[in-house]
Design a protein around this motif. Structure first.
Motif, PDB file in Angstrom:
ATOM      1  N   TYR A 126      24.204  45.520  70.638  1.00  0.00           N
ATOM      2  CA  TYR A 126      24.518  46.532  69.628  1.00  0.00           C
ATOM      3  C   TYR A 126      26.024  46.657  69.387  1.00  0.00           C
ATOM      4  N   SER A 127      26.817  46.561  70.445  1.00  0.00           N
ATOM      5  CA  SER A 127      28.268  46.606  70.236  1.00  0.00           C
ATOM      6  C   SER A 127      28.722  45.387  69.433  1.00  0.00           C
ATOM      7  N   LYS A 128      28.074  44.236  69.663  1.00  0.00           N
ATOM      8  CA  LYS A 128      28.418  43.029  68.909  1.00  0.00           C
ATOM      9  C   LYS A 128      28.032  43.162  67.427  1.00  0.00           C
ATOM     10  N   ASP A 132      30.646  42.072  64.633  1.00  0.00           N
ATOM     11  CA  ASP A 132      30.308  41.108  63.577  1.00  0.00           C
ATOM     12  C   ASP A 132      30.659  41.631  62.186  1.00  0.00           C
ATOM     13  N   GLU A 133      30.839  42.953  62.090  1.00  0.00           N
ATOM     14  CA  GLU A 133      31.224  43.588  60.818  1.00  0.00           C
ATOM     15  C   GLU A 133      32.713  43.930  60.811  1.00  0.00           C
ATOM     16  N   ASP A 134      33.494  43.305  61.695  1.00  0.00           N
ATOM     17  CA  ASP A 134      34.932  43.522  61.816  1.00  0.00           C
ATOM     18  C   ASP A 134      35.264  44.957  62.205  1.00  0.00           C
ATOM     19  N   LEU A 135      34.444  45.510  63.107  1.00  0.00           N
ATOM     20  CA  LEU A 135      34.648  46.850  63.650  1.00  0.00           C
ATOM     21  C   LEU A 135      34.628  46.774  65.170  1.00  0.00           C
ATOM     22  N   ILE A 136      35.131  47.799  65.814  1.00  0.00           N
ATOM     23  CA  ILE A 136      34.962  47.920  67.257  1.00  0.00           C
ATOM     24  C   ILE A 136      33.607  48.565  67.507  1.00  0.00           C
ATOM     25  N   GLY A 137      32.848  48.019  68.424  1.00  0.00           N
ATOM     26  CA  GLY A 137      31.541  48.577  68.751  1.00  0.00           C
ATOM     27  C   GLY A 137      31.496  49.072  70.179  1.00  0.00           C
ATOM     28  N   VAL A 138      30.855  50.218  70.383  1.00  0.00           N
ATOM     29  CA  VAL A 138      30.659  50.781  71.719  1.00  0.00           C
ATOM     30  C   VAL A 138      29.198  51.203  71.833  1.00  0.00           C
ATOM     31  N   CYS A 139      28.576  50.875  72.948  1.00  0.00           N
ATOM     32  CA  CYS A 139      27.182  51.262  73.142  1.00  0.00           C
ATOM     33  C   CYS A 139      26.924  51.586  74.602  1.00  0.00           C
ATOM     34  N   MET A 140      26.126  52.614  74.841  1.00  0.00           N
ATOM     35  CA  MET A 140      25.739  53.003  76.199  1.00  0.00           C
ATOM     36  C   MET A 140      24.290  53.481  76.190  1.00  0.00           C
ATOM     37  N   ALA A 165      32.817  45.919  72.192  1.00  0.00           N
ATOM     38  CA  ALA A 165      33.103  44.650  71.508  1.00  0.00           C
ATOM     39  C   ALA A 165      34.203  44.872  70.487  1.00  0.00           C
ATOM     40  N   MET A 166      35.144  43.913  70.413  1.00  0.00           N
ATOM     41  CA  MET A 166      36.224  43.987  69.429  1.00  0.00           C
ATOM     42  C   MET A 166      36.476  42.610  68.849  1.00  0.00           C
ATOM     43  N   PRO A 167      36.627  42.510  67.545  1.00  0.00           N
ATOM     44  CA  PRO A 167      36.886  41.214  66.908  1.00  0.00           C
ATOM     45  C   PRO A 167      38.201  40.604  67.378  1.00  0.00           C
ATOM     46  N   ALA A 168      38.216  39.291  67.518  1.00  0.00           N
ATOM     47  CA  ALA A 168      39.427  38.538  67.874  1.00  0.00           C
ATOM     48  C   ALA A 168      39.167  37.078  67.536  1.00  0.00           C
ATOM     49  N   ASP A 169      40.208  36.276  67.582  1.00  0.00           N
ATOM     50  CA  ASP A 169      40.088  34.847  67.294  1.00  0.00           C
ATOM     51  C   ASP A 169      40.560  34.032  68.496  1.00  0.00           C
ATOM     52  N   PRO A 170      39.868  32.981  68.904  1.00  0.00           N
ATOM     53  CA  PRO A 170      38.737  32.363  68.208  1.00  0.00           C
ATOM     54  C   PRO A 170      37.389  32.999  68.531  1.00  0.00           C
ATOM     55  N   THR A 171      37.336  33.846  69.563  1.00  0.00           N
ATOM     56  CA  THR A 171      36.081  34.519  69.897  1.00  0.00           C
ATOM     57  C   THR A 171      36.334  36.002  70.109  1.00  0.00           C
ATOM     58  N   PRO A 172      35.336  36.844  69.837  1.00  0.00           N
ATOM     59  CA  PRO A 172      35.508  38.279  70.038  1.00  0.00           C
ATOM     60  C   PRO A 172      35.539  38.633  71.517  1.00  0.00           C
ATOM     61  N   PHE A 173      36.063  39.809  71.821  1.00  0.00           N
ATOM     62  CA  PHE A 173      36.016  40.365  73.169  1.00  0.00           C
ATOM     63  C   PHE A 173      34.684  41.078  73.303  1.00  0.00           C
ATOM     64  N   LEU A 174      33.849  40.631  74.249  1.00  0.00           N
ATOM     65  CA  LEU A 174      32.507  41.186  74.402  1.00  0.00           C
ATOM     66  C   LEU A 174      32.299  41.621  75.852  1.00  0.00           C
TER      67      LEU A 174
END
Length: 361
Positions: A126-128, A132-140, A165-174
């Motif tokens: 869910y955080s991903k 994937d929408e170029d937002l920071i996601g948080v889920c608990m 989860a936070m977008p980054a290049d080349p891979t997001p922080f998950l």
């Protein structure tokens, strides 16, 4: 215990068909299956198809309401609270994070809580969704009481995972981690394999170290006492109180804010609480610059001086994304017991599993 690889696409077809047979809509069946198999693809066996037997039991016994209609109790421009009314956890959770994402795109932040739900799979899915929408996601999410607080002998808190989860290049922080040393699902896997648990993971009903997975699971189910230790382990020497505190944070943002059921009062009914946040990090400045800052920092971590004997420093999520690529191509590893459970469940619903995963292990 032996393992074999089963084809990802064929397995997905079978699991989707199984949830269809339970009475879920085609759309909901697709969502449930995608989230369930995402765990296997990411290498998180504890939350993948080995959990199908748990869902089968919950649906068969009426714990999960296949035809539930979640109710939106409160809504503001940036928030909402849902009563899931016993819905499948994946279904209401997917909808809740979608709503949080919609709100974040309009107001900069979306925060949604859910009560009276069920197990929802891996929090990181869910955080991903937000990332994937170029937002920071948080889920608990909270869970049934599994964690034994520091200096206690009885489980009072859940595994209570926190995912960011936070977008980054080349891979997001998950990042996705339970606040216990291990999850209940991991203990279930050891039990299936008939292997002893590593010492320092779990306690018996007296609050003493226990390596018997069957006993630990029995004690958790029957609330006899004992359970799984918080991150950091027992006592204060290795900061077990920090894992205990992280679990409390999760409890606050899920059960407390949604006016749901805290872990120590949860039953085997539909009383799980979740929270979903989506944050447009553009509210803090130029998004390209912020994303570039994050990407640069992650790259600096990857290239930090390595410990002797180490050849790589991983960023959270990299191993999982590499696992997805491998398992999508080469298949999902499944142990013999789980393979048999899938066959039995499919047969009970009038579905032949042989054409999807084979007739024999």
């Amino acid at each position: 215990m032996a393992y074999k690889n089963i084809d990802y696409k064929k397995t997905k077809e079978l699991i989707t068909k199984i949830f269809n047979a339970y009475g879920f809509t085609s759309e909901d069946s697709d969502i449930i299956t995608d989230i369930l198999l995402a765990a296997d693809l990411h290498g998180i066996e504890s939350h993948g198809i080995q959990r199908l037997i748990r869902y089968h039991k919950a649906i068969s016994e009426g714990v999960v309401n296949v035809h539930a209609e979640p109710e939106k109790l409160i809504e503001t421009p940036i928030s909402a609270v849902f009563d899931a009314h016993g819905a499948m956890g994946q279904v209401i959770s997917y909808a809740a994070m979608k709503l949080a994402i919609e709100k974040a795109k309009i107001t900069g932040i979306g925060m949604v809580t859910v009560r009276n739900s069920n197990h929802y799979g891996i929090a990181g899915y869910y955080s991903k969704m937000a990332s994937d929408e170029d937002l920071i996601g948080v889920c608990m999410t909270n869970t049934e009481a599994i964690m034994v607080p520091t200096f206690a002998s009885k489980a009072m808190l859940g595994t209570n995972p926190i995912a960011v989860a936070m977008p980054a290049d080349p891979t997001p922080f998950l990042f996705d981690a339970a606040t216990t040393v291990v999850t209940r699902g991991k203990v279930e896997v050891y039990n299936k394999k008939e292997q002893p648990l590593p010492m320092g993971w779990t306690l018996d009903e007296k609050g003493l170290d226990c390596d018997d997975p069957g006993k630990v699971l029995y004690n958790i189910i029957h609330r006899v006492g004992g359970g799984i230790l918080p991150l950091g382990g027992s006592g204060e020497l290795h900061s077990g109180y920090k894992g205990y505190g992280f679990a409390m944070l999760c409890e606050i943002f899920t059960a407390i804010l949604s006016c749901g059921t805290t872990s120590n009062h949860k039953t085997d009914r539909s009383d799980t609480s979740h929270c979903f946040w989506a944050i447009d990090y553009g509210i803090f400045g130029d998004k390209k610059e912020i994303r570039s800052n994050m990407s640069r920092f992650l790259d600096e971590l990857r290239n930090a001086p390595k410990a002797e004997g180490a050849d790589r420093i991983y960023i959270h999520g990299e191993k999982e994304l590499e696992s997805v690529a491998d398992k999508t191509k080469n298949g999902i590893p499944v142990n013999e017991k789980t393979f048999g459970e899938i066959q039995d469940i499919a047969a009970s619903l009038g579905i032949s599993s042989a054409e999807y995963i084979g007739a024999k292990f």
